[in-house]
Design a protein around this motif. Structure first.
Motif, PDB file in Angstrom:
ATOM      1  N   GLY A  40       6.843  18.961  10.904  1.00 39.39           N
ATOM      2  CA  GLY A  40       5.653  18.515  11.621  1.00 39.39           C
ATOM      3  C   GLY A  40       5.930  17.944  12.987  1.00 39.39           C
ATOM      4  N   HIS A  41       7.067  17.259  13.135  1.00 43.42           N
ATOM      5  CA  HIS A  41       7.360  16.599  14.404  1.00 43.42           C
ATOM      6  C   HIS A  41       7.693  17.565  15.530  1.00 43.42           C
ATOM      7  CE1 HIS A  41       7.256  12.816  12.318  1.00 43.42           C
ATOM      8  NE2 HIS A  41       7.742  12.146  13.344  1.00 43.42           N
ATOM      9  N   ILE A  42       8.430  18.605  15.224  1.00 46.56           N
ATOM     10  CA  ILE A  42       8.871  19.511  16.293  1.00 46.56           C
ATOM     11  C   ILE A  42       7.693  20.145  17.033  1.00 46.56           C
ATOM     12  CG2 ILE A  42      10.075  21.679  16.773  1.00 46.56           C
ATOM     13  CD1 ILE A  42      12.146  20.824  14.649  1.00 46.56           C
ATOM     14  N   PRO A  43       6.718  20.751  16.359  1.00 47.86           N
ATOM     15  CA  PRO A  43       5.621  21.361  17.119  1.00 47.86           C
ATOM     16  C   PRO A  43       4.796  20.363  17.914  1.00 47.86           C
ATOM     17  CG  PRO A  43       5.179  21.458  14.760  1.00 47.86           C
ATOM     18  CD  PRO A  43       6.593  21.046  14.918  1.00 47.86           C
TER      19      PRO A  43
ATOM     20  N   GLY B 290       0.810  -1.208   0.000  1.00 51.32           N
ATOM     21  CA  GLY B 290       0.000   0.000   0.000  1.00 51.32           C
ATOM     22  C   GLY B 290       0.844   1.260   0.000  1.00 51.32           C
ATOM     23  N   LYS B 291       0.177   2.393   0.171  1.00 48.70           N
ATOM     24  CA  LYS B 291       0.824   3.693   0.240  1.00 48.70           C
ATOM     25  C   LYS B 291       0.460   4.298   1.592  1.00 48.70           C
ATOM     26  CE  LYS B 291       0.724   6.230  -3.460  1.00 48.70           C
ATOM     27  NZ  LYS B 291       0.265   7.170  -4.539  1.00 48.70           N
ATOM     28  N   ALA B 292       1.476   4.754   2.327  1.00 53.50           N
ATOM     29  CA  ALA B 292       1.233   5.163   3.706  1.00 53.50           C
ATOM     30  C   ALA B 292       1.638   6.608   3.965  1.00 53.50           C
ATOM     31  CB  ALA B 292       1.998   4.247   4.666  1.00 53.50           C
ATOM     32  N   TRP B 293       0.870   7.239   4.847  1.00 59.54           N
ATOM     33  CA  TRP B 293       1.217   8.548   5.371  1.00 59.54           C
ATOM     34  C   TRP B 293       1.266   8.465   6.893  1.00 59.54           C
ATOM     35  CZ3 TRP B 293      -1.553   7.977   0.978  1.00 59.54           C
ATOM     36  CH2 TRP B 293      -1.208   8.791  -0.126  1.00 59.54           C
ATOM     37  N   MET B 294       2.038   9.363   7.480  1.00 57.57           N
ATOM     38  CA  MET B 294       2.148   9.417   8.935  1.00 57.57           C
ATOM     39  C   MET B 294       1.409  10.636   9.479  1.00 57.57           C
ATOM     40  SD  MET B 294       5.526  10.047  11.337  1.00 57.57           S
ATOM     41  CE  MET B 294       6.400   8.576  10.773  1.00 57.57           C
ATOM     42  N   ILE B 295       0.508  10.383  10.428  1.00 57.54           N
ATOM     43  CA  ILE B 295      -0.123  11.459  11.188  1.00 57.54           C
ATOM     44  C   ILE B 295       0.403  11.391  12.618  1.00 57.54           C
ATOM     45  CG2 ILE B 295      -2.270  12.232  12.280  1.00 57.54           C
ATOM     46  CD1 ILE B 295      -3.759  11.628   9.775  1.00 57.54           C
ATOM     47  N   LEU B 296       0.832  12.528  13.144  1.00 56.81           N
ATOM     48  CA  LEU B 296       1.093  12.649  14.573  1.00 56.81           C
ATOM     49  C   LEU B 296      -0.122  13.327  15.178  1.00 56.81           C
ATOM     50  CD1 LEU B 296       4.821  13.713  15.064  1.00 56.81           C
ATOM     51  CD2 LEU B 296       3.815  11.442  15.087  1.00 56.81           C
ATOM     52  N   ALA B 297      -0.775  12.625  16.094  1.00 56.48           N
ATOM     53  CA  ALA B 297      -2.045  13.102  16.625  1.00 56.48           C
ATOM     54  C   ALA B 297      -1.961  13.360  18.123  1.00 56.48           C
ATOM     55  CB  ALA B 297      -3.156  12.084  16.343  1.00 56.48           C
ATOM     56  N   SER B 298      -2.297  14.573  18.525  1.00 59.53           N
ATOM     57  CA  SER B 298      -2.465  14.916  19.931  1.00 59.53           C
ATOM     58  C   SER B 298      -3.841  15.535  20.082  1.00 59.53           C
ATOM     59  CB  SER B 298      -1.375  15.898  20.390  1.00 59.53           C
ATOM     60  OG  SER B 298      -1.528  17.154  19.748  1.00 59.53           O
TER      61      SER B 298
ATOM     62  N   ILE C 133      -0.101  15.797   9.453  1.00 59.55           N
ATOM     63  CA  ILE C 133       0.192  14.739   8.492  1.00 59.55           C
ATOM     64  C   ILE C 133       1.356  15.211   7.628  1.00 59.55           C
ATOM     65  CG2 ILE C 133      -1.489  15.564   6.761  1.00 59.55           C
ATOM     66  CD1 ILE C 133      -2.025  12.589   6.090  1.00 59.55           C
ATOM     67  N   HIS C 134       2.216  14.272   7.229  1.00 59.39           N
ATOM     68  CA  HIS C 134       3.462  14.616   6.554  1.00 59.39           C
ATOM     69  C   HIS C 134       3.455  14.155   5.098  1.00 59.39           C
ATOM     70  CE1 HIS C 134       4.237  14.416  10.846  1.00 59.39           C
ATOM     71  NE2 HIS C 134       5.319  15.158  10.675  1.00 59.39           N
ATOM     72  N   THR C 135       3.907  15.024   4.198  1.00 61.23           N
ATOM     73  CA  THR C 135       4.049  14.601   2.801  1.00 61.23           C
ATOM     74  C   THR C 135       5.230  13.654   2.636  1.00 61.23           C
ATOM     75  OG1 THR C 135       5.412  16.530   2.257  1.00 61.23           O
ATOM     76  CG2 THR C 135       3.031  16.732   1.918  1.00 61.23           C
ATOM     77  N   SER C 136       6.217  13.755   3.543  1.00 62.07           N
ATOM     78  CA  SER C 136       7.344  12.827   3.564  1.00 62.07           C
ATOM     79  C   SER C 136       7.838  12.724   4.995  1.00 62.07           C
ATOM     80  CB  SER C 136       8.480  13.294   2.638  1.00 62.07           C
ATOM     81  OG  SER C 136       9.030  14.519   3.106  1.00 62.07           O
ATOM     82  N   THR C 137       8.574  11.634   5.288  1.00 59.99           N
ATOM     83  CA  THR C 137       9.025  11.458   6.672  1.00 59.99           C
ATOM     84  C   THR C 137      10.530  11.174   6.733  1.00 59.99           C
ATOM     85  OG1 THR C 137       8.227   9.159   6.554  1.00 59.99           O
ATOM     86  CG2 THR C 137       6.796  10.780   7.632  1.00 59.99           C
ATOM     87  N   HIS C 138      10.904   9.903   6.721  1.00 58.11           N
ATOM     88  CA  HIS C 138      12.298   9.557   6.981  1.00 58.11           C
ATOM     89  C   HIS C 138      13.152   9.578   5.718  1.00 58.11           C
ATOM     90  CE1 HIS C 138      10.303   7.497  10.565  1.00 58.11           C
ATOM     91  NE2 HIS C 138      10.950   8.535  11.031  1.00 58.11           N
ATOM     92  N   VAL C 139      13.326  10.776   5.202  1.00 59.34           N
ATOM     93  CA  VAL C 139      14.244  11.018   4.092  1.00 59.34           C
ATOM     94  C   VAL C 139      15.016  12.289   4.423  1.00 59.34           C
ATOM     95  CG1 VAL C 139      12.789   9.894   2.357  1.00 59.34           C
ATOM     96  CG2 VAL C 139      12.520  12.348   2.786  1.00 59.34           C
TER      97      VAL C 139
ATOM     98  N   ALA D 119       3.192  17.814  23.109  1.00 55.39           N
ATOM     99  CA  ALA D 119       2.594  16.542  23.534  1.00 55.39           C
ATOM    100  C   ALA D 119       3.597  15.404  23.398  1.00 55.39           C
ATOM    101  CB  ALA D 119       1.340  16.250  22.693  1.00 55.39           C
ATOM    102  N   PHE D 120       4.774  15.588  23.976  1.00 55.28           N
ATOM    103  CA  PHE D 120       5.844  14.611  23.789  1.00 55.28           C
ATOM    104  C   PHE D 120       5.454  13.221  24.293  1.00 55.28           C
ATOM    105  CE2 PHE D 120       9.802  12.410  24.721  1.00 55.28           C
ATOM    106  CZ  PHE D 120      10.562  12.699  23.604  1.00 55.28           C
ATOM    107  N   ASP D 121       4.770  13.143  25.427  1.00 54.23           N
ATOM    108  CA  ASP D 121       4.441  11.845  26.032  1.00 54.23           C
ATOM    109  C   ASP D 121       3.102  11.273  25.592  1.00 54.23           C
ATOM    110  OD1 ASP D 121       6.795  11.609  27.532  1.00 54.23           O
ATOM    111  OD2 ASP D 121       5.986  12.863  29.139  1.00 54.23           O
ATOM    112  N   THR D 122       2.288  12.056  24.898  1.00 56.71           N
ATOM    113  CA  THR D 122       0.932  11.591  24.586  1.00 56.71           C
ATOM    114  C   THR D 122       0.616  11.545  23.096  1.00 56.71           C
ATOM    115  OG1 THR D 122       0.073  13.854  24.865  1.00 56.71           O
ATOM    116  CG2 THR D 122       0.011  12.393  26.792  1.00 56.71           C
ATOM    117  N   ALA D 123       1.450  12.138  22.238  1.00 53.31           N
ATOM    118  CA  ALA D 123       1.169  12.124  20.802  1.00 53.31           C
ATOM    119  C   ALA D 123       1.236  10.699  20.253  1.00 53.31           C
ATOM    120  CB  ALA D 123       2.157  13.016  20.057  1.00 53.31           C
ATOM    121  N   VAL D 124       0.332  10.398  19.331  1.00 58.05           N
ATOM    122  CA  VAL D 124       0.230   9.067  18.748  1.00 58.05           C
ATOM    123  C   VAL D 124       0.618   9.133  17.278  1.00 58.05           C
ATOM    124  CG1 VAL D 124      -1.342   7.162  18.221  1.00 58.05           C
ATOM    125  CG2 VAL D 124      -1.613   8.450  20.345  1.00 58.05           C
TER     126      VAL D 124
END
Length: 314
Positions: A253-256, A132-140, A146-152, A261-266
């Motif tokens: 996206g990750h920094i904010p 499949g094709k995946a996107w990452m959402i960090l949710a608090s 949601i990120h257009t790209s992540t680990h690059v 919500a460092f301990d609770t973001a999913v």
């Protein structure tokens, strides 16, 4: 039923799973399956004096591997192979509708690669396993990204930013928020350049690449705004103006989110044929087996998973 994968068996995954089970009701335990290694869970339970008995209090899909239980806190290719096999089995069961959502404890990317599985993390691995094709959402609670790209690399992320990718990311985020009960999600797209390029003074990508993707989504009826300068859009979303922000690269996206919500973001994977949530932290080898790992993030990931399998209902 949700399935929790144990992650790297030399990391904090086994410990935080045991601690999460300690807080579960009998009914919740009955609706939870652990994909991992029983010997490792028993070993860690003994070390941290957990009141949870993995044999009696858990439903464990026991996947054996060479050397189990391994030395905690050490990088090991055997741990990378084990983590891969836990996830592989959970994906198969999810595709077979035996479980409704996968919750992943942390893996170690170096161990995964040492074992011969060359993926940039859970998101890429799950995309590979499900084709499949995946996107990452960090949710608090107050900010979702949601990120257009992540680990690059940052350079690759900029090159990968296309109008079609921006549109696809908006659509994936829009449909996910509808699933969790937001009928008409308000989405903001962050600019790539400072001040969104300041009319081309600092770059033209925002006008020439990002804006066309936004317009395409707007033309399909999605409630999308942008591009909006990244130095203000996250605060506006946190203050309630938007339900989701589209970030153009990992750290944007990750920094904010981690700041508030460092301990609770999913970490939520969207766009796949299966559902997956995850903790948003690593294997923490430095504290593995010491009984001090914080399981709050795992509890948040489990709660989000239960919301998904219940159709968005809390």
């Amino acid at each position: 039923m949700i399935g929790i994968t144990m992650g790297d068996p030399a990391g904090v995954g086994p410990e935080i799973i045991l601690k999460a089970f300690e807080e579960m009701s009998t009914k919740e335990r009955q609706a939870t399956r652990v994909y991992g290694n029983l010997a490792t869970l028993k070993y860690v339970a003994n070390i941290i004096s957990s009141p949870v008995d993995p044999e009696k209090d858990m439903q464990v899909v026991d996947i054996d591997f060479d050397g189990a239980p391994l030395t905690l806190g050490k990088l090991d290719a055997r741990a990378g192979e084990a983590a891969y096999r836990f996830i592989e089995k959970a994906v198969k069961d999810s595709e077979a509708k035996e479980i409704g959502c996968i919750v992943t404890a942390p893996i170690n990317k170096a161990a995964l690669n040492l074992a011969g599985h060359h993926h940039d993390g859970h998101t890429g691995l799950l995309a590979y396993l499900t084709k499949g094709k995946a996107w990452m959402i960090l949710a608090s609670d107050r900010l979702k990204v949601i990120h257009t790209s992540t680990h690059v690399s940052l350079q690759d992320a900029i090159h990968k930013t296309t109008s079609e990718r921006v549109y696809d990311t908006i659509k994936a985020g829009y449909e996910h928020l509808q699933r969790i009960g937001i009928a008409n999600p308000r989405i903001a797209v962050a600019g790539l350049n400072p001040h969104c390029g300041e009319g081309g003074l600092f770059g033209k990508e925002d006008e020439e690449i990002i804006l066309p993707g936004i317009i395409k989504a707007q033309n399909e009826g999605m409630n999308v705004s942008g591009p909006i300068p990244a130095d203000s859009v996250f605060f506006r979303a946190y203050s309630g103006a938007f339900d989701l922000v589209v970030a153009n690269y990992h750290d944007q996206g990750h920094i904010p989110v981690k700041l508030i919500a460092f301990d609770t973001a999913v970490n939520v994977s969207v766009g796949l044929p299966i559902d997956r949530t995850s903790v948003d932290h690593g294997t923490a080898f430095d504290i593995a087996g010491k009984g001090i790992a914080n399981h709050e993030n795992l509890l948040s990931a489990i709660a989000y998973a239960r919301k998904l399998v219940s159709g968005g209902k809390k």
